[in-house]
Scaffold this active site. Structure first.
Site, PDB file in Angstrom:
ATOM      1  N   LYS A   1      -9.685  38.404  40.942  1.00 17.85           N
ATOM      2  CA  LYS A   1      -8.458  39.186  40.720  1.00 17.85           C
ATOM      3  C   LYS A   1      -7.848  39.698  42.037  1.00 17.85           C
ATOM      4  O   LYS A   1      -6.742  40.227  42.042  1.00 17.85           O
ATOM      5  CB  LYS A   1      -8.740  40.351  39.763  1.00 17.85           C
ATOM      6  CG  LYS A   1      -9.050  39.857  38.347  1.00 17.85           C
ATOM      7  CD  LYS A   1      -9.326  40.975  37.381  1.00 17.85           C
ATOM      8  CE  LYS A   1      -9.392  40.477  35.944  1.00 17.85           C
ATOM      9  NZ  LYS A   1     -10.408  39.436  35.689  1.00 17.85           N
TER      10      LYS A   1
ATOM     11  N   VAL B   1     -17.800  37.553  34.600  1.00 19.95           N
ATOM     12  CA  VAL B   1     -19.229  37.457  34.334  1.00 19.95           C
ATOM     13  C   VAL B   1     -19.432  37.433  32.823  1.00 19.95           C
ATOM     14  O   VAL B   1     -19.079  38.383  32.126  1.00 19.95           O
ATOM     15  CB  VAL B   1     -19.990  38.653  34.923  1.00 19.95           C
ATOM     16  CG1 VAL B   1     -21.473  38.515  34.635  1.00 19.95           C
ATOM     17  CG2 VAL B   1     -19.754  38.712  36.408  1.00 19.95           C
TER      18      VAL B   1
ATOM     19  N   LYS C   1     -28.579  56.983  35.038  1.00 18.22           N
ATOM     20  CA  LYS C   1     -28.819  55.526  35.147  1.00 18.22           C
ATOM     21  C   LYS C   1     -29.936  55.256  36.152  1.00 18.22           C
ATOM     22  O   LYS C   1     -30.759  54.364  35.954  1.00 18.22           O
ATOM     23  CB  LYS C   1     -27.543  54.822  35.607  1.00 18.22           C
ATOM     24  CG  LYS C   1     -26.543  54.586  34.481  1.00 18.22           C
ATOM     25  CD  LYS C   1     -25.482  53.610  34.960  1.00 18.22           C
ATOM     26  CE  LYS C   1     -24.243  53.658  34.085  1.00 18.22           C
ATOM     27  NZ  LYS C   1     -23.032  53.308  34.821  1.00 18.22           N
TER      28      LYS C   1
ATOM     29  N   THR D   1      -6.134  36.805  23.040  1.00 15.89           N
ATOM     30  CA  THR D   1      -4.901  37.249  23.700  1.00 15.89           C
ATOM     31  C   THR D   1      -3.885  36.108  23.703  1.00 15.89           C
ATOM     32  O   THR D   1      -2.782  36.254  23.199  1.00 15.89           O
ATOM     33  CB  THR D   1      -5.198  37.685  25.140  1.00 15.89           C
ATOM     34  OG1 THR D   1      -5.969  36.680  25.778  1.00 15.89           O
ATOM     35  CG2 THR D   1      -5.923  39.013  25.179  1.00 15.89           C
TER      36      THR D   1
HETATM   37  O1  LIG Z   1      -9.771  40.767  22.592  1.00 16.97           O
HETATM   38  C1  LIG Z   1      -9.712  40.032  23.579  1.00 16.97           C
HETATM   39  C2  LIG Z   1     -10.031  40.446  24.891  1.00 16.97           C
HETATM   40  C3  LIG Z   1      -9.920  39.532  25.920  1.00 16.97           C
HETATM   41  N1  LIG Z   1      -9.512  38.261  25.699  1.00 16.97           N
HETATM   42  C4  LIG Z   1      -9.369  37.296  26.805  1.00 16.97           C
HETATM   43  O2  LIG Z   1     -10.642  36.918  27.261  1.00 16.97           O
HETATM   44  C5  LIG Z   1     -10.614  36.640  28.656  1.00 16.97           C
HETATM   45  C6  LIG Z   1     -11.650  37.474  29.351  1.00 16.97           C
HETATM   46  O3  LIG Z   1     -11.376  38.860  29.103  1.00 16.97           O
HETATM   47  P1  LIG Z   1     -12.341  40.021  29.656  1.00 16.97           P
HETATM   48  O4  LIG Z   1     -11.822  41.335  29.166  1.00 16.97           O
HETATM   49  O5  LIG Z   1     -13.763  39.651  29.373  1.00 16.97           O
HETATM   50  O6  LIG Z   1     -12.154  39.868  31.231  1.00 16.97           O
HETATM   51  P2  LIG Z   1     -10.881  40.141  32.125  1.00 16.97           P
HETATM   52  O7  LIG Z   1     -10.652  38.892  32.911  1.00 16.97           O
HETATM   53  O8  LIG Z   1      -9.718  40.611  31.361  1.00 16.97           O
HETATM   54  O9  LIG Z   1     -11.330  41.321  33.083  1.00 16.97           O
HETATM   55  C7  LIG Z   1     -12.486  42.091  32.849  1.00 16.97           C
HETATM   56  O10 LIG Z   1     -13.316  42.004  33.960  1.00 16.97           O
HETATM   57  C8  LIG Z   1     -12.805  42.617  35.122  1.00 16.97           C
HETATM   58  C9  LIG Z   1     -13.798  42.412  36.216  1.00 16.97           C
HETATM   59  O11 LIG Z   1     -13.571  41.190  36.819  1.00 16.97           O
HETATM   60  C10 LIG Z   1     -12.479  44.079  34.879  1.00 16.97           C
HETATM   61  O12 LIG Z   1     -13.672  44.812  34.651  1.00 16.97           O
HETATM   62  C11 LIG Z   1     -11.536  44.192  33.706  1.00 16.97           C
HETATM   63  O13 LIG Z   1     -11.234  45.553  33.429  1.00 16.97           O
HETATM   64  C12 LIG Z   1     -12.122  43.522  32.513  1.00 16.97           C
HETATM   65  O14 LIG Z   1     -11.218  43.561  31.408  1.00 16.97           O
HETATM   66  C13 LIG Z   1      -9.195  36.988  29.132  1.00 16.97           C
HETATM   67  O15 LIG Z   1      -8.476  35.788  29.258  1.00 16.97           O
HETATM   68  C14 LIG Z   1      -8.630  37.836  28.011  1.00 16.97           C
HETATM   69  O16 LIG Z   1      -7.238  37.698  27.850  1.00 16.97           O
HETATM   70  C15 LIG Z   1      -9.233  37.836  24.416  1.00 16.97           C
HETATM   71  O17 LIG Z   1      -8.865  36.676  24.197  1.00 16.97           O
HETATM   72  N2  LIG Z   1      -9.337  38.731  23.394  1.00 16.97           N
END
Ligand SMILES: O=c1ccn([C@@H]2O[C@H](COP(=O)(O)OP(=O)(O)O[C@H]3O[C@H](CO)[C@H](O)[C@H](O)[C@H]3O)[C@@H](O)[C@H]2O)c(=O)[nH]1
Length: 340
Positions: free
Chosen positions: A128, A169, A43, A193
């Protein structure tokens, strides 16, 4: 000309998405030298070739290894500490690894910056870390405590250590917006979800603003958050589908392990102390030096009445507003401009 002109800035985890955005901005600001400390040589090499700027120096190392941190801190003025284990599942399975990188590694970065006379260290945290329910959030909460303890225990230090807390983000690698887009491109339903679940929506440029605000305005031990709007995941899915010109076809899959219905950027205890700085909230250090009484005998009345600052009570975006925000992302503009 800002105070960054001619300055030496060390960025840990500098090849990640936060680090890269920061590097581009610092180069524009006229930084003298940028030291990138990270583990992945491929990277680094890719970034070196893309940037082609001799002001950026690459250091292979790991925040767990103090010696490697020291080598990236020579002559440092500002430190942006972004290196972390940040995936929820991997930290859940290997919490000891999360402690080593996110807690011990952060202490190495702070102490090294102090030893090398750095002016300002900004540690990147996450929503978180507030009321954490998973090991990633818990280790980030301990990182915050480590930063604040340094400030409390080194009152005369010329190194100002502060924390910025950040929400989701948009369009980051592995996150839900690129997932929805790939599902749309494959003609599959969008997996949701839990429709009512809310998340703060932030861009990488917001993060750079927040870090620079902390560089120049922090008092030792301060914590900053940038105010941000939120949407439900259902709204977000519909917004992405409509931007891509398809009928939203949503399939509910249920909440995943280790996630919350909403995220909190500031707890009510923090909101009591927070000052409103327009786009930001600033929470000053609780500087009670080893005053155990506040933890044991004397409570605080306001704590009962104040509220959290969370993704349920912040400005809530509807579908049209979410579409406008998502459409403003450079990745989305490239995708829509280039046709499907
Ligand atoms: O198939 C999916 C996946 C996610 N979501 C929802 O979308 C939102 C955002 O989900 P992300 O996966 O984009 O973000 P998270 O808040 O779950 O957290 C993510 O960002 C974090 C950093 O803050 C970590 O890297 C973590 O592992 C990663 O999943 C959440 O409410 C989640 O429940 C859906 O509705 N459908």
């Amino acid at each position: 000309m800002t105070q960054l002109a001619g300055a030496t800035v060390t960025i840990t985890g500098g090849t990640g998405s936060f680090g890269r955005t920061m590097v581009h901005d610092l180069l524009k600001e006229g930084a003298g030298r940028i030291h990138i400390l990270s583990r992945d040589e491929a990277k680094q090499d890719e970034m070196r070739q893309t940037l082609g700027d001799s002001r950026v120096k690459f250091f292979i190392g790991d925040v767990r290894d103090r010696h490697s941190v020291d080598s990236a801190m020579q002559g440092v003025d500002f430190v942006f500490h972004a290196a972390a284990l940040k995936q929820v599942p991997s930290c859940e399975f290997f919490p000891d690894q999360a402690v080593k990188t996110n807690v011990v590694g952060s202490q190495n970065v702070i102490e090294s910056a102090h030893a090398h006379g750095g002016r300002s260290v900004v540690c990147l945290s996450t929503d978180k870390a507030v009321y954490p329910v998973n090991a990633m959030g818990m280790s980030k909460a301990l990182m915050e405590k480590t930063a604040q303890a340094f400030a409390r225990n080194h009152p005369g230090s010329k190194t100002v250590v502060s924390v910025t807390r950040y929400g989701n983000v948009m369009y980051s690698r592995g996150s839900v917006i690129p997932l929805f887009i790939s599902q749309i491109l494959q003609g599959r339903p969008l997996t949701i979800t839990e429709p009512r679940m809310t998340r703060f929506l932030m861009s990488l440029d917001d993060s750079v603003d927040l870090v620079k605000h902390a560089f120049f305005h922090a008092e030792p031990g301060d914590l900053f958050v940038k105010k941000a709007p939120a949407s439900t995941v259902e709204t977000l899915a519909i917004a992405v589908a409509e931007l891509m010109g398809v009928e939203p076809d949503l399939r509910k899959i249920g909440m995943r392990h280790g996630e919350k219905m909403w995220e909190t950027l500031l707890s009510r205890e923090e909101m009591i102390k927070a000052t409103d700085q327009g786009d930001y909230f600033r929470v000053p250090l609780d500087a009670r030096s080893l005053d155990y009484s506040k933890f044991v005998e004397d409570g605080e009345d306001e704590t009962v009445t104040a509220g959290d600052y969370d993704s349920n009570n912040t400005e809530r975006l509807d579908v049209e507003q979410t579409k406008a925000l998502v459409a403003s992302l450079p990745e989305m503009q490239a995708l829509l401009g280039g046709g499907r």
